[in-house]
Motif scaffolding. Structure first.
Motif, mmCIF file in Angstrom:
data_model
loop_
_atom_site.group_PDB
_atom_site.id
_atom_site.type_symbol
_atom_site.label_atom_id
_atom_site.label_comp_id
_atom_site.label_asym_id
_atom_site.label_seq_id
_atom_site.Cartn_x
_atom_site.Cartn_y
_atom_site.Cartn_z
ATOM 1 N N UNK A 106 -5.830 0.176 0.022
ATOM 2 C CA UNK A 106 -6.466 1.121 -0.901
ATOM 3 C C UNK A 106 -6.673 2.490 -0.279
ATOM 4 N N UNK A 107 -6.336 2.650 1.013
ATOM 5 C CA UNK A 107 -6.540 3.907 1.708
ATOM 6 C C UNK A 107 -7.887 4.014 2.403
ATOM 7 N N UNK A 108 -8.677 2.948 2.353
ATOM 8 C CA UNK A 108 -9.997 2.951 2.992
ATOM 9 C C UNK A 108 -9.848 2.771 4.502
ATOM 10 N N UNK A 109 -10.577 3.587 5.268
ATOM 11 C CA UNK A 109 -10.604 3.440 6.721
ATOM 12 C C UNK A 109 -11.468 2.231 7.068
ATOM 13 N N UNK A 110 -10.896 1.282 7.815
ATOM 14 C CA UNK A 110 -11.604 0.046 8.131
ATOM 15 C C UNK A 110 -11.920 -0.115 9.616
ATOM 16 N N UNK A 111 -11.353 0.770 10.455
ATOM 17 C CA UNK A 111 -11.610 0.619 11.894
ATOM 18 C C UNK A 111 -11.261 1.892 12.635
ATOM 19 N N UNK B 3 -8.067 7.861 2.600
ATOM 20 C CA UNK B 3 -6.765 8.473 2.337
ATOM 21 C C UNK B 3 -6.478 8.468 0.843
ATOM 22 N N UNK B 4 -5.755 9.475 0.387
ATOM 23 C CA UNK B 4 -5.275 9.459 -0.992
ATOM 24 C C UNK B 4 -4.279 8.312 -1.133
ATOM 25 N N UNK B 5 -4.536 7.443 -2.102
ATOM 26 C CA UNK B 5 -3.624 6.312 -2.258
ATOM 27 C C UNK B 5 -3.033 6.284 -3.665
ATOM 28 N N UNK B 6 -1.932 5.590 -3.803
ATOM 29 C CA UNK B 6 -1.212 5.488 -5.064
ATOM 30 C C UNK B 6 -1.096 4.007 -5.432
ATOM 31 N N UNK C 3 0.832 -1.194 0.000
ATOM 32 C CA UNK C 3 0.000 0.000 0.000
ATOM 33 C C UNK C 3 0.864 1.240 0.000
ATOM 34 N N UNK C 4 0.373 2.292 -0.624
ATOM 35 C CA UNK C 4 1.070 3.584 -0.611
ATOM 36 C C UNK C 4 0.009 4.668 -0.469
ATOM 37 N N UNK C 5 0.024 5.374 0.661
ATOM 38 C CA UNK C 5 -0.997 6.384 0.946
ATOM 39 C C UNK C 5 -0.331 7.642 1.513
#
Length: 323
Positions: free
Chosen positions: A76-81, A98-101, A41-43
């Motif tokens: 993917x930058x999605x908040x999961x918790x 979050x902005x992700x790359x 992941x890259x955010x």
């Protein structure tokens, strides 16, 4: 920067499983992390909640976990918790995204897609980075200029006799024939230093010059290869940190003996030599103003600068098109 491109930005050896690495790339602070199952992941580095740096965080259940309040994000930058609201929360955390790359990993290099479009295809790479018949050694150095300056230095064929007079530029070959520049494809240009001692001759034109077997090849947006022989290749990628800083990552590839541990030792020695040459360049390039290049920046270019002109022209067209 050129938008909508795959950029080589980090060596894989710096990113262990279950670890978070904070980096500055493209003028932004990012975190790159590898989950236990190998996903990358890259955010953006700042947690959406209170803007603490995720670079101080850890990996929890394949998510990057903020060190401040324990908020977790997936690759993917999605908040999961959000711990303060409990596992049973039914809240919509879209605003936390979050902005992700997007990322790819090829040949021990992590590539990141920079741009506003969805990724197009795979990164365009040199074959050597995936060729297991070669051994290599990897070194890096930070330069206090934009990455475009570092790239142009590697395309400059007329500085060798001066900057590298006691290393790769020995022989006082100051007259530059051509240089010839050829485009191998829409993304790849090639040239070579075809220089001679000045005996009063007129340099050959670009059309009359040749591409030597020892040549330089550049792939947009940020990779370069020096083909010394079929058994010795020097590869580099130029990492855009911000407008005034870049990282040059250099690899010395060889398969002189075909015996991996011996060739690995040769590559280690080759990297020490590469570092000497690289530091000679760095000492001069860091004095250039402006730190970032463009088509017209007040320089008086000459025929020997053709590879640089070609690079600038293509880069300018890509920047304007957004491709």
């Amino acid at each position: 920067m050129i938008n909508n491109q795959w950029y080589a930005i980090l060596s894989s050896h710096k990113l262990k499983r279950g670890k978070v690495v904070g980096v500055r790339r493209f003028g932004e602070n990012l975190v790159i992390f590898r989950t236990d199952d190998g996903q990358i992941g890259c955010v953006n580095s700042l947690c959406a909640h209170r803007k603490a740096s995720l670079a101080k965080g850890c990996i929890q259940d394949d998510h990057v976990k903020c060190p401040f309040h324990g908020i977790e994000y997936d690759v993917s930058g999605k908040c999961v918790y959000v711990p303060s609201e409990g596992r049973a929360s039914t809240q919509d955390y879209t605003r936390f995204r979050m902005k992700n790359y997007p990322t790819k990993e090829i040949g021990g290099i992590i590539f990141v897609w920079y741009g506003d479009k969805e990724p197009e295809g795979e990164p365009d790479v040199f074959d050597v980075i995936t060729d297991s018949s070669y051994a290599y050694d990897h070194i890096e150095d930070t330069w206090n200029v934009d990455y475009s300056r570092v790239i142009e230095n590697q395309l400059d064929v007329s500085h060798l006799a001066f900057v590298h007079h006691n290393t790769i530029g020995r022989g006082n070959k100051t007259v530059c024939n051509g240089p010839k520049v050829v485009w191998l494809d829409d993304n790849t240009m090639q040239t070579s230093a075809n220089n001679e001692i000045d005996k009063g001759q007129t340099p050959k034109s670009s059309e009359a010059a040749e591409i030597k077997s020892t040549n330089l090849t550049f792939k947009f947006p940020n990779m370069w290869l020096n083909h010394v022989t079929d058994k010795l290749l020097i590869f580099a990628y130029f990492v855009p940190v911000d407008d005034e800083h870049a990282i040059i990552a250099l690899r010395f590839y060889n398969k002189f003996t075909g015996i991996k541990f011996i060739d690995k030792a040769i590559s280690w020695l080759g990297s020490r030599a590469n570092k000497i040459v690289e530091r000679q360049d760095k000492r001069i390039v860091e004095t250039q103003i402006p730190k970032k290049t463009a088509i017209a920046i007040g320089e008086c270019l000459v025929a020997a600068d053709l590879p640089i002109m070609e690079y600038r022209g293509k880069r300018d067209r890509l920047q304007k098109s957004g491709k």
